[in-house]
Design an enzyme around this catalytic site. Structure first.
Site, PDB file in Angstrom:
ATOM      1  CG  LEU A  35      44.873 104.244  10.350  1.00 37.07           C
ATOM      2  CD1 LEU A  35      44.692 103.755  11.786  1.00 37.07           C
ATOM      3  CD2 LEU A  35      43.735 103.733   9.466  1.00 37.07           C
ATOM      4  CG  HIS A  36      43.092 109.996   6.492  1.00 34.02           C
ATOM      5  ND1 HIS A  36      41.733 110.070   6.647  1.00 34.02           N
ATOM      6  CD2 HIS A  36      43.298 109.260   5.363  1.00 34.02           C
ATOM      7  CE1 HIS A  36      41.122 109.450   5.659  1.00 34.02           C
ATOM      8  NE2 HIS A  36      42.056 108.922   4.875  1.00 34.02           N
ATOM      9  CG  HIS A  39      41.178 105.897   8.286  1.00 38.94           C
ATOM     10  ND1 HIS A  39      42.212 106.482   7.602  1.00 38.94           N
ATOM     11  CD2 HIS A  39      40.660 104.953   7.460  1.00 38.94           C
ATOM     12  CE1 HIS A  39      42.324 105.921   6.410  1.00 38.94           C
ATOM     13  NE2 HIS A  39      41.400 104.994   6.291  1.00 38.94           N
ATOM     14  CD  GLN A  63      40.657  97.035  -1.351  1.00 39.86           C
ATOM     15  OE1 GLN A  63      40.313  96.263  -0.471  1.00 39.86           O
ATOM     16  NE2 GLN A  63      40.360  98.322  -1.317  1.00 39.86           N
ATOM     17  CG  ASP A 152      36.306 105.217  -0.196  1.00 40.28           C
ATOM     18  OD1 ASP A 152      36.818 105.785  -1.178  1.00 40.28           O
ATOM     19  OD2 ASP A 152      36.921 105.053   0.868  1.00 40.28           O
ATOM     20  CB  SER A 188      45.485 106.635   2.461  1.00 38.04           C
ATOM     21  OG  SER A 188      44.619 106.283   3.510  1.00 38.04           O
ATOM     22  NE  ARG A 189      45.110 105.369  -4.405  1.00 40.02           N
ATOM     23  CZ  ARG A 189      44.351 104.364  -4.007  1.00 40.02           C
ATOM     24  NH1 ARG A 189      43.313 104.608  -3.233  1.00 40.02           N
ATOM     25  NH2 ARG A 189      44.625 103.120  -4.348  1.00 40.02           N
TER      26      ARG A 189
HETATM   27  O1  PAF Z   1      38.204 101.551   2.317  1.00 40.72           O
HETATM   28  C1  PAF Z   1      39.188 100.796   2.543  1.00 40.72           C
HETATM   29  O2  PAF Z   1      40.160 101.167   3.183  1.00 40.72           O
HETATM   30  C2  PAF Z   1      39.167  99.384   1.986  1.00 40.72           C
HETATM   31  O3  PAF Z   1      38.574  99.345   0.733  1.00 40.72           O
HETATM   32  C3  PAF Z   1      38.525  98.360   2.937  1.00 40.72           C
HETATM   33  C4  PAF Z   1      37.047  98.640   3.166  1.00 40.72           C
HETATM   34  C5  PAF Z   1      39.263  98.356   4.255  1.00 40.72           C
HETATM   35  C6  PAF Z   1      38.642  96.958   2.329  1.00 40.72           C
HETATM   36  O4  PAF Z   1      39.971  96.613   2.098  1.00 40.72           O
END
Ligand code: PAF
Length: 291
Positions: A35-36, A39, A63, A152, A188-189
């Protein structure tokens, strides 16, 4: 106060069912941890508008299109809980993979055409995995409102589509991208970048901003606009452009001419880290005309 942590679906439901029955408004922030401040901004939005805030922390294997990316994804639960606490989160749902996917075969959600372009083209199965886990999380948490970052943008469009097409009773709120002072979108990357890579990483945002400036100053030819953006990136050593595209903001389909608000989005590799970003571009007069 330290948030309560639920690791099982049954445990979370036992905690949330009476809350829901009492008519409390549940705000939900789904995350994969690490988390940053981006978030934290989602959590603060949720905190302001909800009686109870739930955050999920789950690195969703479904994913990830590359196994190495899944392995390298940062996992920082202790630090994440401290961020949740500082944002006033009430409950953290942190299940293991076996809790979320107890069997190998998963009935999955096909996100449809909204996932055809941008990241969808380069990360096969990614949005299917996102849509599937988000629907599962919505079913498990049962939130009134769920918060997603605009960074995103395609994911947000996928989730909006999912909720509309499958009649999921949740309001989806998009929250503005949080950026470093030089414009780099928080991700996060970013943690994986060394100092040199970090300096180069901002060129993606600069390219997108150049595209926005073009649109705002009246350019309409998408090929010309993206060419100029790509040129900005090509001038930086040590980065590799994956895509730069302009799409309309709802269905995320490419356009050839700009005649209303659009999203300019890009993905770029810096070393072995893939970064994405996007900006909304509004041609002069389009907002006023309500388009
Ligand atoms: O954006 C994210 O961190 C992920 O794609 C999510 C929405 C939590 C689904 O895993």
């Amino acid at each position: 106060m330290t948030p309560e942590v639920a690791e099982t679906i049954a445990g979370l439901r036992a905690r949330l069912t009476p809350v829901r029955r009492a008519g409390a408004r549940i705000g939900f922030v789904p995350t994969m941890g690490a988390l940053h401040e981006g978030h934290a901004s989602l959590m603060r939005h949720a905190r302001r508008a909800s009686d109870l805030v739930v955050v999920s922390i789950f690195v969703n294997p479904l994913q990830f299109d590359r196994p190495d990316d899944l392995v390298r994804y940062p996992r920082t639960l202790g630090r994440d809980l401290a961020v949740c606490e500082s944002c006033g989160v009430d409950v953290v749902f942190a299940p293991g993979v076996a809790e979320m996917y107890p069997e190998e075969t998963v009935c999955a959600v096909d996100p449809g055409r909204v996932a055809d372009h941008l990241c969808g083209r380069f990360r096969p199965g990614h949005f299917r995995g996102v849509a599937t886990v988000v629907l599962k999380l919505f079913q498990i948490v049962g939130p009134d409102v769920a918060y997603f970052g605009e960074k995103d943008a395609q994911q947000l469009a996928v989730v909006r589509r999912l909720v509309r097409d499958l009649n999921v009773p949740v309001v989806v709120e998009g929250v503005a991208t949080v950026r470093e002072p030089d414009g780099l979108a928080l991700s996060s990357r970013n943690q994986r970048l060394d100092d040199e890579e970090r300096t180069r990483a901002v060129v993606l945002y600069r390219a997108l901003e150049a595209m926005r400036a073009d649109v705002e100053s009246g350019s309409t030819d998408v090929r010309d606009i993206t060419k100029r953006g790509a040129f900005t990136i090509a001038a930086t050593a040590g980065v590799r452009l994956e895509y730069l595209e302009i799409v309309e903001p709802e269905k995320f389909q490419p356009v050839r001419r700009v005649d209303g608000p659009v999203i300019a989005a890009g993905a770029m590799w810096v070393g072995d880290t893939r970064l994405i970003d996007n900006v909304r571009c509004v041609p002069r007069g389009a907002e006023v005309a309500g388009r």
